[in-house]
Design a protein around this motif. Structure first.
Motif, short mmCIF file in Angstrom:
data_model
loop_
_atom_site.label_atom_id
_atom_site.label_comp_id
_atom_site.label_asym_id
_atom_site.label_seq_id
_atom_site.Cartn_x
_atom_site.Cartn_y
_atom_site.Cartn_z
N ARG A 218 0.87 -1.18 0.00
CA ARG A 218 0.00 0.00 0.00
C ARG A 218 0.90 1.22 0.00
NH1 ARG A 218 -5.17 -0.19 2.34
NH2 ARG A 218 -5.05 2.09 2.23
N GLU A 221 -0.05 4.12 2.33
CA GLU A 221 0.34 3.95 3.73
C GLU A 221 1.83 4.21 3.93
OE1 GLU A 221 -0.86 0.14 5.12
OE2 GLU A 221 -3.00 0.58 5.01
N GLU A 247 -6.28 4.92 -2.27
CA GLU A 247 -5.56 3.67 -2.03
C GLU A 247 -4.70 3.32 -3.25
OE1 GLU A 247 -6.64 -1.05 -1.54
OE2 GLU A 247 -7.89 0.40 -0.48
N THR A 249 -2.34 0.41 -4.36
CA THR A 249 -1.82 -0.94 -4.10
C THR A 249 -1.03 -1.42 -5.31
OG1 THR A 249 -3.75 -1.42 -2.72
CG2 THR A 249 -2.41 -3.30 -3.44
#
Length: 360
Positions: A218, A221, A247, A249
């Protein structure tokens, strides 16, 4: 298809060596045979008036063969000087490279080449040799420059540590002064440790050619973690952050990606003034991860921008004590290992934007 590909490949030569040698050998053989025949025929006409039988034919054939061998050998020996001359020149230049002289250069015959890319295979070999020598010369310069920079970067903190410890050993200092000097010694020790760590990291990356993209990551993050981690490191500096990503990914190498974001955000904080904003945006578009990190810092002059990804290069002299000039070199190497590109756009006094594009 293969024959067509071979024909296309040969078009870059004015004349391939196979055709060239075949033509030379055919011309020599034809010339020798004609001269031998004329010589024997003239000799028979002038000197021999007897009957022609098998013995005479055999002797004539033998004489022609011997003359062919003698004249052919002489012509080939003379002609081989022309054929082997470029190889001799190349051998001489290769010897220079083997002895460490990377300024070796093979001059090409531009007139003989004409409109073709190469005159023949030897000409192409000469071009590639010149490229190789030029690259080796550049690498040799970079190696010497690298060693010089390493020596300088290591010597600076060592000299500081040595000086502060000598002051501490002499004694007679107050408690506050001792704490101050110990703090300076600790800072220089940490700087030396970071330098060694970055150099080992750079060395490892230089010798790495394959990255196994096994981690599901991620990226959003990771970027948030970097901001929190670096905010603690630069706790004495106030920065505002504007984040624009959802997000993200991807399948890649988590450690390598983390090094990219931490180095770039660290630079954005380091080279920005108090109470400025750092914008971080990210998206995945057409199978490519695109991350932009933009600051309102001091900016980079157009003259310095091409050098910022070089090892040990630091455009701002005032930050030499907080870095060692390897951060962006490491970032660029990692991005290239991951098959991506990094681009810098900057304007003095207005800030810098670093854009990373990595295929995912």
């Amino acid at each position: 298809m293969q024959k067509q590909a071979d024909k296309t490949e040969n078009r870059k030569y004015r004349m391939s060596l196979r055709i060239y040698f075949s033509m030379i050998f055919s011309m020599i053989l034809s010339t020798v045979c004609i001269f031998s025949f004329i010589f024997v025929f003239a000799g028979m006409k002038l000197l021999y008036h007897g009957a022609i039988n098998m013995d005479v034919v055999f002797i004539v054939c033998l004489i022609i063969c011997v003359l062919n061998m003698i004249i052919g050998s002489l012509v080939m020996w003379k002609g081989s000087q022309h054929l082997t001359k470029p190889i001799g020149v190349m051998s001489k230049e290769v010897k220079k490279v083997a002895q460490g002289d990377f300024k070796a250069y093979i001059k090409r015959n531009e007139k003989y080449r004409g409109k073709y890319e190469f005159s023949n295979e030897i000409d192409e070999l000469a071009v590639n040799f010149n490229k190789m020598a030029s690259e080796l010369n550049g690498m040799d310069y970079m190696k010497k420059d690298f060693v010089s920079n390493v020596a300088h970067e290591v010597q600076t903190p060592l000299a500081a540590i040595s000086g502060f410890t000598e002051i501490l050993l002499t004694g007679g200092l107050t408690k506050e002064e001792e704490q101050e000097y110990l703090s300076l010694v600790n800072n220089e020790s940490l700087r030396l440790s970071r330098l060694c760590k970055n150099m080992m990291n750079m060395s490892r990356l230089d010798n790495q050619s394959i990255v196994v993209k096994k981690d599901r990551i991620r990226v959003d993050e990771q970027l948030r973690k970097c901001i929190i981690m670096l905010s603690e490191k630069w706790s004495d500096k106030n920065r505002n952050y504007e984040l624009d990503f959802d997000e993200l990914t991807v399948q890649s190498d988590a450690d390598l990606l983390m090094q990219i974001w931490s180095n770039l955000i660290d630079n954005a904080i380091k080279y920005s003034a108090e109470n400025t904003t750092i914008w971080i945006s990210g998206k995945i578009e057409d199978g490519v991860l695109i991350v932009n990190i933009r600051d309102e810092g001091f900016g980079i002059s157009p003259k310095k921008q091409p050098k910022i990804f070089g090892k040990f290069y630091q455009g701002d002299e005032s930050h030499k004590k907080t870095g060692n000039g390897l951060g962006l070199a490491i970032v660029k190497k990692i991005v290239e290992l991951l098959g991506g590109i990094i681009a810098c756009t900057s304007e003095e006094g207005k800030g810098t934007n670093m854009e990373v594009r990595i295929p995912v």
